[in-house]
Scaffold this motif. Structure first.
Motif, PDB file in Angstrom:
ATOM      1  N   LEU A  20      23.648 -55.559  36.828  1.00  0.00           N
ATOM      2  CA  LEU A  20      22.804 -55.569  35.640  1.00  0.00           C
ATOM      3  C   LEU A  20      21.315 -55.434  35.960  1.00  0.00           C
ATOM      4  O   LEU A  20      20.537 -54.961  35.128  1.00  0.00           O
ATOM      5  CB  LEU A  20      23.068 -56.848  34.840  1.00  0.00           C
ATOM      6  N   PHE A  21      20.921 -55.847  37.138  1.00  0.00           N
ATOM      7  CA  PHE A  21      19.527 -55.700  37.550  1.00  0.00           C
ATOM      8  C   PHE A  21      19.130 -54.222  37.591  1.00  0.00           C
ATOM      9  O   PHE A  21      17.951 -53.878  37.428  1.00  0.00           O
ATOM     10  CB  PHE A  21      19.359 -56.341  38.937  1.00  0.00           C
ATOM     11  N   ALA A  22      20.115 -53.348  37.775  1.00  0.00           N
ATOM     12  CA  ALA A  22      19.833 -51.920  37.922  1.00  0.00           C
ATOM     13  C   ALA A  22      19.211 -51.306  36.680  1.00  0.00           C
ATOM     14  O   ALA A  22      18.525 -50.282  36.771  1.00  0.00           O
ATOM     15  CB  ALA A  22      21.127 -51.172  38.261  1.00  0.00           C
ATOM     16  N   GLN A  23      19.412 -51.926  35.519  1.00  0.00           N
ATOM     17  CA  GLN A  23      18.849 -51.334  34.301  1.00  0.00           C
ATOM     18  C   GLN A  23      17.324 -51.272  34.347  1.00  0.00           C
ATOM     19  O   GLN A  23      16.697 -50.417  33.716  1.00  0.00           O
ATOM     20  CB  GLN A  23      19.310 -52.107  33.077  1.00  0.00           C
ATOM     21  N   TYR A  24      16.731 -52.162  35.147  1.00  0.00           N
ATOM     22  CA  TYR A  24      15.267 -52.183  35.200  1.00  0.00           C
ATOM     23  C   TYR A  24      14.706 -51.061  36.071  1.00  0.00           C
ATOM     24  O   TYR A  24      13.519 -50.752  35.981  1.00  0.00           O
ATOM     25  CB  TYR A  24      14.790 -53.551  35.677  1.00  0.00           C
ATOM     26  N   ALA A  25      15.546 -50.448  36.864  1.00  0.00           N
ATOM     27  CA  ALA A  25      15.100 -49.299  37.648  1.00  0.00           C
ATOM     28  C   ALA A  25      14.681 -48.150  36.743  1.00  0.00           C
ATOM     29  O   ALA A  25      13.841 -47.326  37.116  1.00  0.00           O
ATOM     30  CB  ALA A  25      16.212 -48.844  38.594  1.00  0.00           C
ATOM     31  N   THR A  26      15.265 -48.086  35.549  1.00  0.00           N
ATOM     32  CA  THR A  26      14.925 -47.016  34.608  1.00  0.00           C
ATOM     33  C   THR A  26      13.992 -47.506  33.501  1.00  0.00           C
ATOM     34  O   THR A  26      13.441 -46.698  32.754  1.00  0.00           O
ATOM     35  CB  THR A  26      16.197 -46.429  33.977  1.00  0.00           C
ATOM     36  N   GLN A  27      13.820 -48.815  33.376  1.00  0.00           N
ATOM     37  CA  GLN A  27      12.945 -49.349  32.327  1.00  0.00           C
ATOM     38  C   GLN A  27      11.508 -49.530  32.791  1.00  0.00           C
ATOM     39  O   GLN A  27      10.571 -49.355  32.014  1.00  0.00           O
ATOM     40  CB  GLN A  27      13.477 -50.701  31.838  1.00  0.00           C
ATOM     41  N   LEU A  28      11.331 -49.897  34.064  1.00  0.00           N
ATOM     42  CA  LEU A  28       9.996 -50.206  34.561  1.00  0.00           C
ATOM     43  C   LEU A  28       9.190 -48.938  34.821  1.00  0.00           C
ATOM     44  O   LEU A  28       9.753 -47.880  35.132  1.00  0.00           O
ATOM     45  CB  LEU A  28      10.097 -51.029  35.847  1.00  0.00           C
ATOM     46  N   PRO A  29       7.863 -49.030  34.723  1.00  0.00           N
ATOM     47  CA  PRO A  29       7.016 -47.865  35.000  1.00  0.00           C
ATOM     48  C   PRO A  29       7.130 -47.422  36.454  1.00  0.00           C
ATOM     49  O   PRO A  29       7.572 -48.184  37.322  1.00  0.00           O
ATOM     50  CB  PRO A  29       5.603 -48.380  34.695  1.00  0.00           C
ATOM     51  N   VAL A  30       6.713 -46.192  36.722  1.00  0.00           N
ATOM     52  CA  VAL A  30       6.698 -45.678  38.083  1.00  0.00           C
ATOM     53  C   VAL A  30       5.872 -46.607  38.963  1.00  0.00           C
ATOM     54  O   VAL A  30       4.807 -47.087  38.583  1.00  0.00           O
ATOM     55  CB  VAL A  30       6.103 -44.258  38.109  1.00  0.00           C
ATOM     56  N   GLY A  31       6.395 -46.883  40.141  1.00  0.00           N
ATOM     57  CA  GLY A  31       5.705 -47.755  41.081  1.00  0.00           C
ATOM     58  C   GLY A  31       6.677 -48.292  42.095  1.00  0.00           C
ATOM     59  O   GLY A  31       7.887 -47.989  42.064  1.00  0.00           O
ATOM     60  N   THR A  32       6.198 -49.088  43.018  1.00  0.00           N
ATOM     61  CA  THR A  32       7.017 -49.744  44.024  1.00  0.00           C
ATOM     62  C   THR A  32       7.061 -51.231  43.713  1.00  0.00           C
ATOM     63  O   THR A  32       6.023 -51.856  43.483  1.00  0.00           O
ATOM     64  CB  THR A  32       6.444 -49.517  45.435  1.00  0.00           C
ATOM     65  N   TYR A  33       8.266 -51.785  43.719  1.00  0.00           N
ATOM     66  CA  TYR A  33       8.460 -53.183  43.332  1.00  0.00           C
ATOM     67  C   TYR A  33       9.089 -53.960  44.488  1.00  0.00           C
ATOM     68  O   TYR A  33       9.884 -53.427  45.257  1.00  0.00           O
ATOM     69  CB  TYR A  33       9.336 -53.278  42.086  1.00  0.00           C
ATOM     70  N   ARG A  34       8.720 -55.236  44.551  1.00  0.00           N
ATOM     71  CA  ARG A  34       9.239 -56.144  45.576  1.00  0.00           C
ATOM     72  C   ARG A  34       9.736 -57.398  44.865  1.00  0.00           C
ATOM     73  O   ARG A  34       8.996 -58.008  44.091  1.00  0.00           O
ATOM     74  CB  ARG A  34       8.120 -56.494  46.563  1.00  0.00           C
ATOM     75  N   ILE A  35      11.007 -57.749  45.099  1.00  0.00           N
ATOM     76  CA  ILE A  35      11.563 -58.937  44.454  1.00  0.00           C
ATOM     77  C   ILE A  35      10.859 -60.173  45.005  1.00  0.00           C
ATOM     78  O   ILE A  35      10.884 -60.430  46.208  1.00  0.00           O
ATOM     79  CB  ILE A  35      13.082 -59.024  44.679  1.00  0.00           C
ATOM     80  N   ALA A  36      10.237 -60.933  44.097  1.00  0.00           N
ATOM     81  CA  ALA A  36       9.458 -62.102  44.513  1.00  0.00           C
ATOM     82  C   ALA A  36      10.272 -63.383  44.452  1.00  0.00           C
ATOM     83  O   ALA A  36      10.120 -64.271  45.299  1.00  0.00           O
ATOM     84  CB  ALA A  36       8.215 -62.232  43.636  1.00  0.00           C
ATOM     85  N   ASN A  37      11.119 -63.507  43.455  1.00  0.00           N
ATOM     86  CA  ASN A  37      11.992 -64.684  43.375  1.00  0.00           C
ATOM     87  C   ASN A  37      13.177 -64.368  42.470  1.00  0.00           C
ATOM     88  O   ASN A  37      13.084 -63.510  41.593  1.00  0.00           O
ATOM     89  CB  ASN A  37      11.235 -65.909  42.851  1.00  0.00           C
ATOM     90  N   THR A  38      14.281 -65.026  42.714  1.00  0.00           N
ATOM     91  CA  THR A  38      15.511 -64.757  41.968  1.00  0.00           C
ATOM     92  C   THR A  38      16.237 -66.058  41.650  1.00  0.00           C
ATOM     93  O   THR A  38      16.053 -67.066  42.333  1.00  0.00           O
ATOM     94  CB  THR A  38      16.470 -63.869  42.784  1.00  0.00           C
ATOM     95  N   PRO A  39      17.099 -66.045  40.617  1.00  0.00           N
ATOM     96  CA  PRO A  39      17.968 -67.195  40.359  1.00  0.00           C
ATOM     97  C   PRO A  39      18.993 -67.352  41.480  1.00  0.00           C
ATOM     98  O   PRO A  39      19.217 -66.432  42.284  1.00  0.00           O
ATOM     99  CB  PRO A  39      18.652 -66.831  39.044  1.00  0.00           C
ATOM    100  N   GLU A  40      19.668 -68.488  41.536  1.00  0.00           N
ATOM    101  CA  GLU A  40      20.613 -68.775  42.610  1.00  0.00           C
ATOM    102  C   GLU A  40      21.799 -67.820  42.616  1.00  0.00           C
ATOM    103  O   GLU A  40      22.356 -67.514  43.661  1.00  0.00           O
ATOM    104  CB  GLU A  40      21.109 -70.222  42.507  1.00  0.00           C
ATOM    105  N   ASP A  41      22.227 -67.342  41.455  1.00  0.00           N
ATOM    106  CA  ASP A  41      23.436 -66.513  41.383  1.00  0.00           C
ATOM    107  C   ASP A  41      23.128 -65.025  41.467  1.00  0.00           C
ATOM    108  O   ASP A  41      23.958 -64.195  41.103  1.00  0.00           O
ATOM    109  CB  ASP A  41      24.224 -66.816  40.106  1.00  0.00           C
ATOM    110  N   PHE A  42      21.981 -64.672  41.965  1.00  0.00           N
ATOM    111  CA  PHE A  42      21.585 -63.272  42.087  1.00  0.00           C
ATOM    112  C   PHE A  42      22.100 -62.739  43.416  1.00  0.00           C
ATOM    113  O   PHE A  42      21.644 -63.137  44.489  1.00  0.00           O
ATOM    114  CB  PHE A  42      20.056 -63.174  42.026  1.00  0.00           C
TER     115      PHE A  42
END
Length: 459
Positions: free
Chosen positions: A77-99
Motif C-alpha cells: 500500500l505504501f507504493a501508492q505514494y510513488a505516484t501521488q508525491l511530487p517529483v523528487g527523491t524521498y528517504r523514509i524517516a520513520n515508520t510504524p512497527e508493522d511496516f
C-alpha cells in the motif's frame, strides 16, 4: 519513475509513514505541526501532507498508513505514494512497527513500471532511497523480472508473435550466458512435438518450442514450462469478439516464467535451470486442427479434440513430457489456462495444483512472505473419468463445463511421471483495475513466491 533506487541522498526529502491518529508521534517543529493540523491530515490511508520550508520548498512529507483493518484489504500500500508525491527523491524517516520495508520498497519500485512502447514516455516521478536493512540489488532484480513479465504481456500480438517471444528469450539467454535452442515449424514433427505443431500450424508465424538452459549441470534441476499462446482466436471453435479482446495475454504463463528465469539467473541461484516455452498462435486457416480430431502427443497418449479453444493444455503437454524425461527435481508449469479458475477465485488469486504436501507448504508460506497470493486446489481423483473420452486416452475439453480448472490440471498431470515435485499454476496474467504497485494491464503472478520457494529449497 524508475525501477532502481535513488543513490544521491543529498537532496532527499524526509518521508514519514504515519498510522491514522498518530501524527503526534512524528518529530516536527511547532510551525510544522501547526501546518499539518491546518491541512487536517490524520494519517488516513491514501492521504499525504507536504510540509514546506520558509521558501515554499518541500522539506518533509507525511503519508498515511491508515488502520490495521484498512491495510488488511490490500498489499504494497505504501507504493501508492510513488505516484501521488511530487517529483523528487524521498528517504523514509520513520515508520510504524508493522511496516515491512522489503515489501513496501519493492512495491515502490514496481510502481515505476509504465507500458510506454507506443506513447511518448512521461517524465520520471518520485524516487526512493532504499530503506535501511533492505537489499537494494535483490529488490531491483525482482522488480526487473516482475515488470519484464508485465511488459511482455502488455505487448500486442502484432509485436509479440512467436518470433518476438523467441527474440525475448534469446535476449534473456544472451544476458545471462545461457544456452538456447529452437525447434520450429515442421521440425516439430521430426522432433516428436506433434501437438505443438497441430495447434500452431494454421498461423502465419510458425509454431516452435523454445528451450533455455543455464547453470551448473550437476546442480538440482529446476524446470519452468510456460504457455506461450501469443494470440488465441479459439481456432475453429472461434471465440466471440468480447472474449478475444484480451487474448494477447494468453502467453502470460510464458511471460511469468521468463520473469522468474531472469530472477533465478540474476541472483545466481545454485540450480540447473531449464525454461521451456511452446510458442504458437491459435489461428483459423484451411489446415487448422478440428473438433473431433484425435491428436498424438509426445508421450504417446492420444487426445480427442472436443474444443479447439482448449489448446493451451495441448502445447503444454508436449513441453511437459519433454521436461519430465529429464527427471527434474522441481517442475513448475504456468499458464493462463482456464476461465473456471477465475470464476472460482477471481483475477487476483491464482490457484495452483500439486500432489506434494511439502512443496505446497513451502508455496503457501512463500505466498504470504512475498505478498504474492496463491491458493491450493486439488488434483481431485474422482474427476479423472471426465478427461477419458473412450475413443482416445484423453479429452481436451470435457463436456458439461464443471470443474474446468481441475480437469485441465488433471490433463496436464498425465504427462508428468518422473519429476521429483510438480506444480501447475493457472494464472490470469492481467490486472483489470489498477491497484498499488499493480497498474491495469499485464500482471506478474506467483513468481515472487516461487523465487522464495526455490531459494529456500536449494539454499
Amino acid at each position: 519513475m524508475t525501477l532502481k533506487f535513488a543513490t544521491d541522498s543529498s537532496t532527499a526529502i524526509d518521508l514519514h509513514v504515519v498510522a491514522k491518529g498518530a501524527t503526534d508521534s512524528v518529530p516536527l517543529t511547532k510551525q510544522q505541526r501547526n501546518w499539518v493540523n491546518a491541512t487536517t491530515f490524520t494519517g488516513a490511508l491514501g492521504t499525504h501532507c507536504l510540509i514546506p520550508d520558509e521558501d515554499g520548498q518541500i522539506t518533509a512529507a507525511l503519508v498515511g498508513w491508515g488502520t490495521g483493518s484498512a491495510r488488511a484489504r490490500g498489499r504494497m500500500l505504501f507504493a501508492q505514494y510513488a505516484t501521488q508525491l511530487p517529483v523528487g527523491t524521498y528517504r523514509i524517516a520513520n515508520t510504524p512497527e508493522d511496516f515491512d520495508a522489503d515489501e513496501q520498497a519493492l512495491g515502490w519500485l514496481l510502481s515505476g513500471y509504465k507500458f510506454d512502447r507506443y506513447v511518448k514516455p512521461k517524465s520520471q516521478g518520485a524516487a526512493l532511497i532504499c530503506p535501511d536493512g533492505c537489499d537494494a540489488a535483490r529488490l531491483e532484480i525482482i522488480a526487473h523480472g516482475a515488470t519484464l513479465a508485465q511488459r511482455l504481456i502488455d505487448t500486442p500480438a502484432s509485436d509479440m508473435n512467436p518470433d518476438d517471444l523467441e527474440a525475448a528469450i534469446r535476449a534473456l539467454a544472451d544476458t545471462h550466458g545461457a544456452d538456447f535452442a529452437v525447434t520450429k515449424g515442421d521440425a516439430l514433427l521430426d522432433a516428436n512435438f506433434p501437438m505443438i505443431h497441430a495447434v500452431g500450424r494454421a498461423a502465419a508465424v510458425a509454431p516452435r518450442l523454445l528451450d533455455l538452459r543455464w547453470g551448473d549441470e550437476d546442480a538440482p534441476k529446476v524446470t519452468l514450462v510456460g504457455k506461450g499462446v501469443c494470440f488465441d482466436t479459439g481456432g475453429l471453435n472461434l471465440k466471440p469478439g468480447a472474449s478475444m479482446g484480451l487474448m494477447k495475454k494468453d502467453m502470460g504463463g510464458s511471460a511469468n516464467t521468463i520473469g522468474l528465469a531472469h530472477m533465478i539467473m540474476a541472483l545466481n541461484l545454485p540450480v540447473r535451470l531449464r525454461l521451456l516455452v511452446p510458442a504458437v498462435e491459435n489461428s483459423v486457416s484451411g489446415n487448422s486442427f478440428r473438433p473431433g480430431d484425435i491428436l498424438h502427443s509426445r508421450k504417446g497418449l492420444t487426445v480427442e479434440i472436443n474444443n479447439t479453444d482448449a489448446e493451451g493444455r495441448l502445447v503444454l503437454a508436449d513441453a511437459l513430457a519433454l521436461a519430465d524425461e529429464e527427471k527434474p527435481d522441481l517442475l513448475l508449469c504456468m499458464a493462463t489456462l482456464t476461465g473456471a479458475a477465475r470464476v472460482a477465485l477471481g483475477p487476483d488469486l491464482p490457484p495452483y495444483f500439486t500432489d506434494d504436501p511439502a512443496l505446497a507448504a513451502m508455496i503457501d508460506c512463500a505466498a504470504i512472505q512475498a505478498h504474492d497470493p496463491l491458493w491450493r486446489m486439488p488434483f481431485w481423483e474422482p474427476y479423472e473419468p471426465m478427461i477419458e473420452p473412450g475413443i482416445a486416452d484423453l479429452d481436451n475439453a470435457p463436456a458439461g463445463g464443471m470443474a474446468g480448472a481441475i480437469t485441465a490440471a488433471l490433463f496436464l498431470r498425465r504427462f508428468v511421471e518422473n519429476a521429483g515435485s510438480f506444480a501447475h499454476f493457472d494464472i490470469f496474467g492481467w490486472t483489470p483495475v489498477a491497484k498499488p504497485a499493480r497498474p491495469k494491464g499485464g500482471a506478474n503472478q506467483g513468481i515472487r513466491a516461487l523465487l522464495n520457494v526455490i531459494e529456500r529449497r536449494y539454499q
